[in-house]
Motif scaffolding. Structure first.
Motif, PDB file in Angstrom:
ATOM      1  N   ALA A   1      12.150   7.438  -3.613  1.00  0.00           N
ATOM      2  CA  ALA A   1      12.905   7.008  -2.418  1.00  0.00           C
ATOM      3  C   ALA A   1      12.023   7.012  -1.177  1.00  0.00           C
ATOM      4  O   ALA A   1      12.116   6.094  -0.339  1.00  0.00           O
ATOM      5  CB  ALA A   1      14.119   7.925  -2.228  1.00  0.00           C
ATOM      6  N   ALA A   2      11.160   7.998  -1.045  1.00  0.00           N
ATOM      7  CA  ALA A   2      10.324   8.083   0.161  1.00  0.00           C
ATOM      8  C   ALA A   2       9.360   6.896   0.227  1.00  0.00           C
ATOM      9  O   ALA A   2       9.162   6.291   1.297  1.00  0.00           O
ATOM     10  CB  ALA A   2       9.545   9.402   0.162  1.00  0.00           C
ATOM     11  N   ALA A   3       8.783   6.543  -0.919  1.00  0.00           N
ATOM     12  CA  ALA A   3       7.841   5.422  -0.951  1.00  0.00           C
ATOM     13  C   ALA A   3       8.560   4.103  -0.671  1.00  0.00           C
ATOM     14  O   ALA A   3       8.048   3.241   0.053  1.00  0.00           O
ATOM     15  CB  ALA A   3       7.142   5.364  -2.313  1.00  0.00           C
TER      16      ALA A   3
ATOM     17  N   MET B   1      16.322  -6.346   1.414  1.00  0.00           N
ATOM     18  CA  MET B   1      15.833  -7.179   0.297  1.00  0.00           C
ATOM     19  C   MET B   1      14.574  -6.558  -0.320  1.00  0.00           C
ATOM     20  O   MET B   1      14.412  -6.549  -1.541  1.00  0.00           O
ATOM     21  CB  MET B   1      15.548  -8.612   0.768  1.00  0.00           C
ATOM     22  N   VAL B   2      13.682  -6.042   0.518  1.00  0.00           N
ATOM     23  CA  VAL B   2      12.475  -5.389   0.006  1.00  0.00           C
ATOM     24  C   VAL B   2      12.862  -4.188  -0.850  1.00  0.00           C
ATOM     25  O   VAL B   2      12.353  -4.005  -1.965  1.00  0.00           O
ATOM     26  CB  VAL B   2      11.557  -4.956   1.180  1.00  0.00           C
ATOM     27  N   ARG B   3      13.770  -3.403  -0.343  1.00  0.00           N
ATOM     28  CA  ARG B   3      14.253  -2.221  -1.068  1.00  0.00           C
ATOM     29  C   ARG B   3      14.816  -2.623  -2.442  1.00  0.00           C
ATOM     30  O   ARG B   3      14.431  -2.071  -3.470  1.00  0.00           O
ATOM     31  CB  ARG B   3      15.342  -1.594  -0.201  1.00  0.00           C
ATOM     32  N   ARG B   4      15.696  -3.600  -2.425  1.00  0.00           N
ATOM     33  CA  ARG B   4      16.331  -4.019  -3.688  1.00  0.00           C
ATOM     34  C   ARG B   4      15.302  -4.595  -4.659  1.00  0.00           C
ATOM     35  O   ARG B   4      15.361  -4.344  -5.871  1.00  0.00           O
ATOM     36  CB  ARG B   4      17.410  -5.078  -3.418  1.00  0.00           C
ATOM     37  N   ALA B   5      14.382  -5.380  -4.115  1.00  0.00           N
ATOM     38  CA  ALA B   5      13.392  -6.007  -5.001  1.00  0.00           C
ATOM     39  C   ALA B   5      12.472  -4.944  -5.596  1.00  0.00           C
ATOM     40  O   ALA B   5      12.111  -5.014  -6.775  1.00  0.00           O
ATOM     41  CB  ALA B   5      12.595  -7.066  -4.242  1.00  0.00           C
ATOM     42  N   ILE B   6      12.091  -3.956  -4.801  1.00  0.00           N
ATOM     43  CA  ILE B   6      11.232  -2.891  -5.342  1.00  0.00           C
ATOM     44  C   ILE B   6      11.975  -2.136  -6.445  1.00  0.00           C
ATOM     45  O   ILE B   6      11.428  -1.862  -7.511  1.00  0.00           O
ATOM     46  CB  ILE B   6      10.790  -1.908  -4.230  1.00  0.00           C
ATOM     47  N   GLU B   7      13.227  -1.786  -6.174  1.00  0.00           N
ATOM     48  CA  GLU B   7      13.989  -1.028  -7.176  1.00  0.00           C
ATOM     49  C   GLU B   7      14.108  -1.833  -8.477  1.00  0.00           C
ATOM     50  O   GLU B   7      13.917  -1.302  -9.564  1.00  0.00           O
ATOM     51  CB  GLU B   7      15.383  -0.663  -6.620  1.00  0.00           C
ATOM     52  N   ALA B   8      14.403  -3.132  -8.338  1.00  0.00           N
ATOM     53  CA  ALA B   8      14.531  -3.965  -9.553  1.00  0.00           C
ATOM     54  C   ALA B   8      13.181  -4.091 -10.260  1.00  0.00           C
ATOM     55  O   ALA B   8      13.102  -3.989 -11.494  1.00  0.00           O
ATOM     56  CB  ALA B   8      15.071  -5.346  -9.181  1.00  0.00           C
ATOM     57  N   ALA B   9      12.127  -4.311  -9.487  1.00  0.00           N
ATOM     58  CA  ALA B   9      10.804  -4.500 -10.097  1.00  0.00           C
ATOM     59  C   ALA B   9      10.347  -3.219 -10.809  1.00  0.00           C
ATOM     60  O   ALA B   9       9.798  -3.270 -11.912  1.00  0.00           O
ATOM     61  CB  ALA B   9       9.776  -4.896  -9.026  1.00  0.00           C
ATOM     62  N   ARG B  10      10.595  -2.089 -10.173  1.00  0.00           N
ATOM     63  CA  ARG B  10      10.221  -0.818 -10.786  1.00  0.00           C
ATOM     64  C   ARG B  10      10.984  -0.609 -12.098  1.00  0.00           C
ATOM     65  O   ARG B  10      10.423  -0.166 -13.098  1.00  0.00           O
ATOM     66  CB  ARG B  10      10.517   0.344  -9.835  1.00  0.00           C
ATOM     67  N   GLY B  11      12.287  -0.936 -12.075  1.00  0.00           N
ATOM     68  CA  GLY B  11      13.100  -0.809 -13.281  1.00  0.00           C
ATOM     69  C   GLY B  11      12.606  -1.691 -14.428  1.00  0.00           C
ATOM     70  O   GLY B  11      12.796  -1.376 -15.600  1.00  0.00           O
ATOM     71  N   ARG B  12      11.963  -2.801 -14.073  1.00  0.00           N
ATOM     72  CA  ARG B  12      11.491  -3.739 -15.103  1.00  0.00           C
ATOM     73  C   ARG B  12      10.051  -3.452 -15.512  1.00  0.00           C
ATOM     74  O   ARG B  12       9.568  -4.052 -16.489  1.00  0.00           O
ATOM     75  CB  ARG B  12      11.559  -5.172 -14.566  1.00  0.00           C
TER      76      ARG B  12
ATOM     77  N   ARG C   1       0.831  -1.224   0.000  1.00  0.00           N
ATOM     78  CA  ARG C   1       0.000   0.000   0.000  1.00  0.00           C
ATOM     79  C   ARG C   1       0.859   1.265   0.000  1.00  0.00           C
ATOM     80  O   ARG C   1       0.468   2.288  -0.540  1.00  0.00           O
ATOM     81  CB  ARG C   1      -0.939  -0.002   1.219  1.00  0.00           C
ATOM     82  N   ALA C   2       2.044   1.159   0.616  1.00  0.00           N
ATOM     83  CA  ALA C   2       2.934   2.327   0.661  1.00  0.00           C
ATOM     84  C   ALA C   2       3.456   2.693  -0.724  1.00  0.00           C
ATOM     85  O   ALA C   2       3.941   3.811  -0.940  1.00  0.00           O
ATOM     86  CB  ALA C   2       4.103   2.052   1.604  1.00  0.00           C
ATOM     87  N   LEU C   3       3.363   1.748  -1.676  1.00  0.00           N
ATOM     88  CA  LEU C   3       3.858   2.014  -3.031  1.00  0.00           C
ATOM     89  C   LEU C   3       2.756   2.526  -3.956  1.00  0.00           C
ATOM     90  O   LEU C   3       3.016   3.350  -4.848  1.00  0.00           O
ATOM     91  CB  LEU C   3       4.454   0.732  -3.634  1.00  0.00           C
ATOM     92  N   VAL C   4       1.543   2.006  -3.767  1.00  0.00           N
ATOM     93  CA  VAL C   4       0.452   2.325  -4.706  1.00  0.00           C
ATOM     94  C   VAL C   4       0.116   3.818  -4.636  1.00  0.00           C
ATOM     95  O   VAL C   4       0.006   4.396  -3.559  1.00  0.00           O
ATOM     96  CB  VAL C   4      -0.799   1.468  -4.401  1.00  0.00           C
ATOM     97  N   GLY C   5       0.025   4.410  -5.833  1.00  0.00           N
ATOM     98  CA  GLY C   5      -0.290   5.832  -5.913  1.00  0.00           C
ATOM     99  C   GLY C   5       0.935   6.731  -5.900  1.00  0.00           C
ATOM    100  O   GLY C   5       0.820   7.934  -6.118  1.00  0.00           O
ATOM    101  N   THR C   6       2.108   6.147  -5.664  1.00  0.00           N
ATOM    102  CA  THR C   6       3.343   6.946  -5.668  1.00  0.00           C
ATOM    103  C   THR C   6       4.087   6.720  -6.985  1.00  0.00           C
ATOM    104  O   THR C   6       3.732   5.834  -7.770  1.00  0.00           O
ATOM    105  CB  THR C   6       4.291   6.529  -4.526  1.00  0.00           C
TER     106      THR C   6
END
Lengths: 287, 164
Positions: A240-242, A274-285, A231-236
């Motif tokens: 970095a803050a999200a 791990m959450v941080r890295r996975a989000i960054e990778a997923a966003r990049g893809r 939920r912290a990601l949706v709508g952002t």
């Protein structure tokens, strides 16, 4: 190390398997790839009287696309998940996570069904299935029922499976095209379970995240769905803050054991990373 | 809990034995067939010293019952050498490149690499490292093992091209 004696059964069909399970009840254990059960039998922490081997049950080894879902039979090996063009095309987080399980020899034996039904919080694919909102086909003499992955895991080695039931297949809703994915795992060495790992799916539209899922491996008694993190990601814009907010929310639901992989506080921190890295990778893809 | 009859093809030879269901495949190979090339290292499916080839796939024979291999075709390190008895290119490359010191991991390492080179005939260093990640070596630091597998890959490709 030599296991206790048992009687070995090699059914050819699901029906025959279910008959054996009904006949022997809690004296029977199913063996799929065997790489969780056989070590336990060697330590005599598991002493089944009857071992029911799924290796020759042919109708459990299939991968197909069906009405917007990917359907994978329980006996599909992790090697097959990695090499399947269909799985890679429709659901690339599955091969990405599978390639981080154990080692080539173990993946040649280890199956998706075993990994999902075993209920060990160290197994990697359950968190992936939580993120994907998959459903398990559970069959028994009294028929088939479907259990959501998100309702399957009850505790360490405790699942919704009852005596006499078999997890026969997994149904995965195919993520929308352009959905970004990643499975990030820290482990001390090849063959070890995760110190912590995270499965992330992110869908972006017009620079904003419209949908997300976050799930965690081996930082609790069960795989954990980190709803608040998603939920912290949706709508952002997944800035970095999200990402910080999501990592913090994910860390808040962890309850890892202090073990040879490190003290609990460390493993919680690793889960955040791990959450941080996975989000960054997923966003990049994400497309 | 009676014994059961298992039949398998091991290094091209048909074998038939009566076994207890709890007999592990590694014990079957070593004690029933006297094939002591596959080693028992960790006995917990981590080290890969017991690696054999079963129906075209590398597996750890310490974590499988002989009963499960009934009907299968197996290759162990004893079945890797060329038909004339000369060393296989991988065995020769391990010798030439010092791909071993104590030698305990070597049968599993070569048996795994033998299958890897059939899966990926010309692997990169990274593919070799990933491909043999289920085989532990406590002596070499892996450098010379990687060199040996790369050299063998080159050798095998060259002889395949020459044959064509």
């Amino acid at each position: 190390m030599i296991p206790a004696p048992f009687e070995y059964h090699r059914p050819k069909s699901v029906d025959e398997t279910l008959g054996l399970l009904a006949q022997y009840g809690d004296e029977a254990r199913i063996v799929a790839g065997g790489h969780s059960l056989i070590p336990m039998m060697k330590l005599r922490m598991a002493q089944p009287e009857h071992l029911v081997d799924l290796r020759h049950v042919a109708d459990l080894d299939f991968i197909r696309e069906d009405a917007g879902s990917l359907v994978i039979g329980a006996m599909v090996t992790q090697t097959a998940l990695i090499t399947s063009a269909l799985v890679r095309d429709k659901c690339p987080i599955i091969p990405e996570a599978s390639a981080q399980i154990a080692d080539p020899q173990v993946r040649n034996c280890g199956t998706i069904g075993g990994n999902l039904a075993n209920g060990d919080p160290g197994n990697d694919l359950p968190a992936v299935m939580l993120a994907l909102d998959a459903t398990y086909d559970v069959v028994s003499k009294s028929g088939t029922r479907q259990v959501a992955a998100r309702a399957f895991y009850k505790g360490a080695l405790e699942t919704a499976l009852e005596d006499g039931e078999l997890l026969s297949a997994v149904r995965i809703p195919i993520p929308a095209a352009g959905c970004g994915h990643a499975y990030a795992k820290q482990k001390r060495k090849i063959g070890d379970y995760a110190t912590a790992a995270a499965a992330v799916l992110v869908t972006m539209s017009g620079g904003k995240c419209t949908d997300a899922a976050v799930a965690l491996t081996n930082v609790g008694n069960t795989p954990l769905l980190a709803d608040a993190a998603a939920r912290a990601l949706v709508g952002t814009s997944v800035d970095a803050a999200a990402i910080n907010a999501a990592a913090t929310a994910a860390m808040a639901i962890t309850a890892p054991a202090s073990d040879t992989r490190g003290p609990a506080e460390f493993r919680t921190r690793v889960a955040g990373v791990m959450v941080r890295r996975a989000i960054e990778a997923a966003r990049g893809r994400a497309g | 809990m009676g014994k059961m009859l298992v039949t398998m093809t091991v290094n091209g030879r048909q074998v038939e034995k009566s076994v207890e269901p709890r007999l592990l495949l590694i014990h079957f190979l070593r004690e029933e067939l006297a094939l002591t090339g596959p080693h028992i290292g960790c006995d917990t499916s981590h080290c890969g010293a017991c690696t054999i080839d079963l129906d075209g796939k590398s597996v750890k024979s310490c974590t499988m019952f002989a009963a499960q291999a009934d009907g299968a075709t197996l290759t162990t390190i004893e079945g890797i050498a060329n038909a004339d008895g000369s060393l296989h290119a991988l065995q020769e490359a391990f010798r030439q490149h010092h791909g071993l010191q104590c030698g305990f991991c070597t049968p599993g390492m070569i048996t795994r690499a033998w299958r890897l080179l059939q899966e990926i005939p010309n692997p990169s260093e990274e593919e070799i490292r990933f491909g043999i990640s289920g085989n532990l070596c406590r002596c070499t630091g892996y450098q010379n093992i990687i060199k040996a597998v790369m050299a063998a890959a080159g050798e095998l490709s060259a002889s395949k091209e020459a044959a064509e």
